[in-house]
Design an enzyme around this catalytic site. Sequence first.
Site, PDB file in Angstrom:
ATOM      1  CG  ASP A  34      -4.117 -12.032   8.954  1.00 13.38           C
ATOM      2  OD1 ASP A  34      -3.557 -11.137   8.028  1.00 13.38           O
ATOM      3  OD2 ASP A  34      -4.457 -13.034   8.607  1.00 13.38           O
ATOM      4  N   GLY A  35      -5.633  -9.292   7.900  1.00 20.38           N
ATOM      5  CA  GLY A  35      -6.770  -9.051   6.688  1.00 20.38           C
ATOM      6  C   GLY A  35      -6.442  -7.810   6.189  1.00 20.38           C
ATOM      7  NE  ARG A  38      -6.456 -11.789   3.524  1.00 18.40           N
ATOM      8  CZ  ARG A  38      -6.336 -12.940   4.703  1.00 18.40           C
ATOM      9  NH1 ARG A  38      -7.357 -13.512   4.678  1.00 18.40           N
ATOM     10  NH2 ARG A  38      -5.637 -12.608   5.549  1.00 18.40           N
ATOM     11  NE  ARG A  47      -0.134  -6.255   0.889  1.00 14.92           N
ATOM     12  CZ  ARG A  47      -0.500  -7.145   1.661  1.00 14.92           C
ATOM     13  NH1 ARG A  47      -1.520  -7.983   0.976  1.00 14.92           N
ATOM     14  NH2 ARG A  47      -0.174  -7.605   2.971  1.00 14.92           N
ATOM     15  CG  HIS A  51      -0.681  -2.092   6.363  1.00 20.31           C
ATOM     16  ND1 HIS A  51      -0.963  -3.304   6.680  1.00 20.31           N
ATOM     17  CD2 HIS A  51      -0.120  -2.301   5.433  1.00 20.31           C
ATOM     18  CE1 HIS A  51      -0.755  -3.972   6.201  1.00 20.31           C
ATOM     19  NE2 HIS A  51       0.184  -3.616   5.227  1.00 20.31           N
ATOM     20  CD1 TRP A  83      11.949  -8.046  10.625  1.00 19.59           C
ATOM     21  CD2 TRP A  83      12.088  -6.201   9.839  1.00 19.59           C
ATOM     22  NE1 TRP A  83      11.966  -6.932  11.629  1.00 19.59           N
ATOM     23  CE2 TRP A  83      12.292  -5.862  11.063  1.00 19.59           C
ATOM     24  CE3 TRP A  83      11.954  -4.762   8.949  1.00 19.59           C
ATOM     25  CZ2 TRP A  83      12.072  -4.630  11.804  1.00 19.59           C
ATOM     26  CZ3 TRP A  83      11.992  -3.677   9.573  1.00 19.59           C
ATOM     27  CH2 TRP A  83      11.970  -3.385  10.750  1.00 19.59           C
ATOM     28  NE  ARG A  85       3.439  -8.871   5.226  1.00 16.23           N
ATOM     29  CZ  ARG A  85       2.460  -8.652   5.499  1.00 16.23           C
ATOM     30  NH1 ARG A  85       1.480  -7.543   5.048  1.00 16.23           N
ATOM     31  NH2 ARG A  85       1.675  -9.739   5.842  1.00 16.23           N
ATOM     32  CG  LEU A 145      -4.971  -1.105  27.777  1.00 22.97           C
ATOM     33  CD1 LEU A 145      -5.739  -2.439  28.218  1.00 22.97           C
ATOM     34  CD2 LEU A 145      -5.572  -0.439  26.550  1.00 22.97           C
ATOM     35  CD  GLU A 221     -11.538 -20.491  26.384  1.00 25.74           C
ATOM     36  OE1 GLU A 221     -11.924 -20.908  25.298  1.00 25.74           O
ATOM     37  OE2 GLU A 221     -11.306 -21.379  27.282  1.00 25.74           O
TER      38      GLU A 221
HETATM   39  C1  FPP Z   1      -1.712  -8.077   8.593  1.00 29.00           C
HETATM   40  O1  FPP Z   1      -2.344  -7.818   7.485  1.00 29.00           O
HETATM   41  C2  FPP Z   1      -1.487  -6.712   9.363  1.00 29.00           C
HETATM   42  C3  FPP Z   1      -0.056  -6.407   9.706  1.00 29.00           C
HETATM   43  C4  FPP Z   1       1.118  -7.110   9.067  1.00 29.00           C
HETATM   44  C5  FPP Z   1       0.092  -5.031  10.045  1.00 29.00           C
HETATM   45  C6  FPP Z   1      -0.595  -4.636  11.123  1.00 29.00           C
HETATM   46  C7  FPP Z   1      -0.596  -3.154  11.212  1.00 29.00           C
HETATM   47  C8  FPP Z   1      -1.631  -2.265  11.461  1.00 29.00           C
HETATM   48  C9  FPP Z   1      -2.926  -2.833  12.055  1.00 29.00           C
HETATM   49  C10 FPP Z   1      -1.469  -0.823  11.433  1.00 29.00           C
HETATM   50  C11 FPP Z   1      -0.970  -0.162  12.474  1.00 29.00           C
HETATM   51  C12 FPP Z   1      -0.600  -0.606  13.715  1.00 29.00           C
HETATM   52  C13 FPP Z   1      -0.377   0.179  14.911  1.00 29.00           C
HETATM   53  C14 FPP Z   1      -0.002  -0.617  16.102  1.00 29.00           C
HETATM   54  C15 FPP Z   1      -0.455   1.536  14.750  1.00 29.00           C
HETATM   55  P1  FPP Z   1      -2.081  -8.422   6.127  1.00 29.00           P
HETATM   56  O2  FPP Z   1      -1.272  -7.170   5.479  1.00 29.00           O
HETATM   57  O3  FPP Z   1      -1.008  -9.768   6.486  1.00 29.00           O
HETATM   58  O4  FPP Z   1      -3.254  -8.756   5.417  1.00 29.00           O
HETATM   59  P2  FPP Z   1      -3.406  -9.861   4.346  1.00 29.00           P
HETATM   60  O5  FPP Z   1      -3.334 -11.173   5.026  1.00 29.00           O
HETATM   61  O6  FPP Z   1      -5.018  -9.592   3.855  1.00 29.00           O
HETATM   62  O7  FPP Z   1      -2.541  -9.587   3.096  1.00 29.00           O
END
Ligand code: FPP
Length: 277
Positions: A34-35, A38, A47, A51, A83, A85, A145, A221
């Site tokens: 997450d994040g 931000r 944004r 990613h 979806w 978003r 893994l 945990e």
């Molecule tokens: C949440 O942050 C993150 C996501 C919804 C997408 C996660 C994707 C990646 C880390 C990139 C690619 C992944 C792979 C497996 C190649 P957010 O957008 O909700 O952040 P926010 O809460 O700050 O808005």
Amino acid sequence: MNWSDEHVSSDIQEVQAALRGSGRLPRHVAAIMDGNGRWAQMRSMPRIEGHRAGMESVRSVVRACSQLGIGYLTLYAFSIENWKRPAPEVRFLMSLLEMYLRKELDELHENNVRIRTIGKTNALPKNVSRVLQRAIEKTAENDGLTLTLALSYGSRWDIQRAMQVIALDVRRGKLSPEDLTEETVSAYLQTSYMPDPDLIIRTSGELRLSNFLLWEAAYAELYVTEKLWPDFHANELYHALTEFTQRERRFGKTSAQLSDTETPKPSTLERLRNALK
Ligand code: FPP
């Protein structure tokens, strides 16, 4: 590149050796990444740049888990709720996923990583499904893994789907209600091939599971860090694992009932923390 040939500093070698030597590494690490948004907004970037940077964290964490000999890593890459978003962000996330798989597949395969997915993957665009299928097939026999990408995933969706199949199997006479144990329920979930997560990491400080591995997380945990996912690299993972090695997992027992192997060994925590500074 074979990750065991990668040059790592002596400090990191020491951290990795101490973590491995603790004998208390999790078998299964799961992460709520997450994040990203931000992280980008703090830099006045769109944004999607968050990613893109988040993908680098994925590369770093996958490699570190593999080097440590962790068996399972499950990443919450796209929830069933995601979806909703804005369409351009969804399209970007899908293309990032495709790019990641195209670019990284050979290296993942060379490093014995097995790729799997959980989620309602028939909702994914065709081109993403195709590369995903290729990655799953190519790495199916690998026994290092297991990297599971949770895509279009929701734990309630999986539980509801499993309950439907269980009900059908009862109706068909394949299963009797009296035989329905916790193990049976686990076996009907998409996660049936993996052990329950020992450690769930969530970045960006939110104290929620957000519909991720709800059944499977019963004894996990939880490790929550204020770091945003794009700032969560191998070193942050080592911090999380170091803390995990110090946790006492009681599974409902009292401290006094635990055997020596279940209680944390004398702490290597300070040494690890110093090396990680
Ligand atoms: C949440 O942050 C993150 C996501 C919804 C997408 C996660 C994707 C990646 C880390 C990139 C690619 C992944 C792979 C497996 C190649 P957010 O957008 O909700 O952040 P926010 O809460 O700050 O808005």
